[in-house]
Design a protein around this motif. Structure first.
Motif, short mmCIF file in Angstrom:
data_model
loop_
_atom_site.label_atom_id
_atom_site.label_comp_id
_atom_site.label_asym_id
_atom_site.label_seq_id
_atom_site.Cartn_x
_atom_site.Cartn_y
_atom_site.Cartn_z
N GLY A 3 11.19 22.94 45.99
CA GLY A 3 10.61 22.69 47.48
C GLY A 3 12.02 22.36 48.21
O GLY A 3 12.83 22.97 47.76
N ASP A 4 12.10 22.82 49.75
CA ASP A 4 12.91 22.70 50.28
C ASP A 4 13.73 21.13 50.10
O ASP A 4 15.41 20.68 50.55
CB ASP A 4 12.41 22.65 52.14
N ILE A 5 12.65 19.88 50.44
CA ILE A 5 13.43 18.92 50.00
C ILE A 5 12.22 17.69 49.66
O ILE A 5 11.09 18.35 49.65
CB ILE A 5 13.39 18.14 51.90
N ALA A 6 12.48 16.73 48.87
CA ALA A 6 11.94 16.03 48.20
C ALA A 6 12.14 14.48 48.29
O ALA A 6 12.25 14.59 48.74
CB ALA A 6 11.41 16.09 46.95
N THR A 7 10.89 13.82 47.89
CA THR A 7 11.22 12.31 48.35
C THR A 7 10.96 11.68 46.66
O THR A 7 9.48 12.09 46.48
CB THR A 7 10.03 11.51 49.36
N THR A 8 10.35 10.43 46.99
CA THR A 8 10.57 9.87 46.13
C THR A 8 10.64 8.24 45.89
O THR A 8 11.00 7.63 47.57
CB THR A 8 10.96 9.19 44.50
N SER A 9 9.64 7.09 45.57
CA SER A 9 9.59 5.73 46.22
C SER A 9 10.01 4.78 44.53
O SER A 9 9.24 5.28 43.44
CB SER A 9 8.21 5.49 46.49
N PHE A 10 10.31 3.79 45.13
CA PHE A 10 10.89 2.92 44.29
C PHE A 10 10.15 1.76 44.22
O PHE A 10 10.81 -0.07 43.90
CB PHE A 10 12.11 2.88 44.21
N PHE A 11 9.17 1.73 44.98
CA PHE A 11 7.64 0.66 44.76
C PHE A 11 8.02 -0.07 42.88
O PHE A 11 7.94 1.25 42.63
CB PHE A 11 6.61 0.75 44.92
#
Length: 365
Positions: A180-188
């Motif tokens: 995609g154009d932008i991606a996210t993640t979590s380090f929970f």
């Protein structure tokens, strides 16, 4: 038996993690210290993108993505109804409207066919402006980005990858966090790559987006903290968490291999008893959860409990059924696949030390 054995991983990496933490304690740069930039470089290299910008948590990562894309009141953002609340929450937080999408029966991820139908219906209704899609890598399996990207391009929509559970997964060698154009993640801590508190990151190949992200995460700063050129938020990753993540990222490839071995063993032993997870050809899952479908999940979960095996339900209530979104007017039956999954899935223990510490063969899985 632990559902997610964080203690086992810490014991394995204890000397290295303790040394990293001590280094931070010695230099005293607890906020945005040198380990943060080091981690961002390593994350970008691992995922295969130009920019990785860390932040305080996975929800903030999605919020920052919405801010960078200019999502606002009157906009429609399409996302799955079968996922964690944060995916839709960040859309509403910007004043926009989440438009929910049904699930794919086999993979549990957002259904591209239903996605296009919802986009067309929104355009026909004419009340909202379609702006973006948030696809979620549910339980560790990347969503069907080849098809979703085609839809995004067709309707001129931005595509956001929510890789909070998918970090480490891939499609034809292209890693989660790079779609995609932008991606996210979590380090929970419970995520495939987790720290010992909260943390998150945003990934992009867009230089302009990267500069905006760096500004937005520190109160919209310009050249320094007293030159604020836009309204931002306070969302910085603590240096100690970055230090921990550096050692966990170095060990992550082996952890991922171990997770896939454990998942394979589960599937071999359970495929005749349950609907086991589907991993399409060319895909790799990071196995954030190993999730089964059962006709009577309460009875099945009780059987595991009697053997000392913990189980969990993700996610028992779909997004369109949440009290916060009742005003959107969705009805029972609007998302038949997602609602069926919400009432029938349950997850078994999954972590990188499962075969070592728990020896699955001694349990009647």
């Amino acid at each position: 038996m632990q559902f997610i054995d964080l203690a086992a991983q810490y014991q394995h990496l204890k000397i290295k993690i303790d040394k990293r933490i001590q280094t931070v304690l010695n230099h005293g740069h607890y906020i945005m210290g040198p380990e943060v930039q080091e981690l961002e470089n390593e994350l970008a290299s691992y995922v295969g993108v130009k920019h990785a910008i860390t932040c305080a948590n996975g929800t903030d990562a999605l919020t920052l993505a919405m801010m960078v894309l200019g999502i606002k009141e009157g906009d429609a953002v399409f996302c799955p109804t079968f996922t964690f609340f944060a995916t839709a929450e960040v859309i509403a937080f910007e004043g926009a409207t989440p438009v929910f999408v049904d699930s794919d029966e086999a993979t549990f991820n957002i259904c591209p066919i239903d996605l296009e139908k919802r986009i067309q219906a929104t355009i026909a209704e004419g009340k909202l402006i379609p702006k973006a899609i948030i696809a979620v890598d549910l339980f560790g399996l990347p969503a069907n980005y080849p098809e979703i990207q085609k839809i995004a391009d067709k309707y001129n929509l931005k595509l956001v990858e929510d890789a909070a559970q998918g970090f480490g997964g891939s499609i034809d060698g292209k890693r989660a966090g790079s779609f995609g154009d932008i991606a996210t993640t979590s380090f929970f801590p419970a995520k495939p790559l987790g720290c010992y508190g909260d943390g998150g990151a945003v990934f992009t190949n867009n230089d302009e987006y990267a500069e905006l992200l760096k500004s937005y995460r520190v109160h919209g700063k310009g050249k320094d903290k007293y030159d604020n050129v836009r309204i931002g938020i306070n969302s910085r990753l603590d240096t100690i968490q970055a230090a921990i993540l550096l050692e966990k990222l170095a060990a992550f490839p082996q952890d991922l291999t171990n997770r896939n071995r454990a998942a394979q063993k589960y599937t071999e032993e359970l495929k005749d008893k349950y609907k086991t997870p589907v991993v399409p050809v060319g895909y790799v899952s990071s196995w954030a959860q190993y999730t089964l479908v059962a006709e009577d999940r309460e009875a099945e979960m009780a059987k595991y409990k009697s053997q000392g095996i913990p189980t969990m339900i993700y996610y028992g209530t779909c997004m369109h059924q949440q009290t916060a979104f009742k005003a959107l007017g969705y009805q029972a039956g609007d998302f038949p696949v997602a609602q069926r999954l919400a009432s029938s899935v349950f997850s078994l223990p999954m972590h990188g030390y499962l075969l070592v510490t728990d020896k699955l063969s001694k349990y009647h899985v």
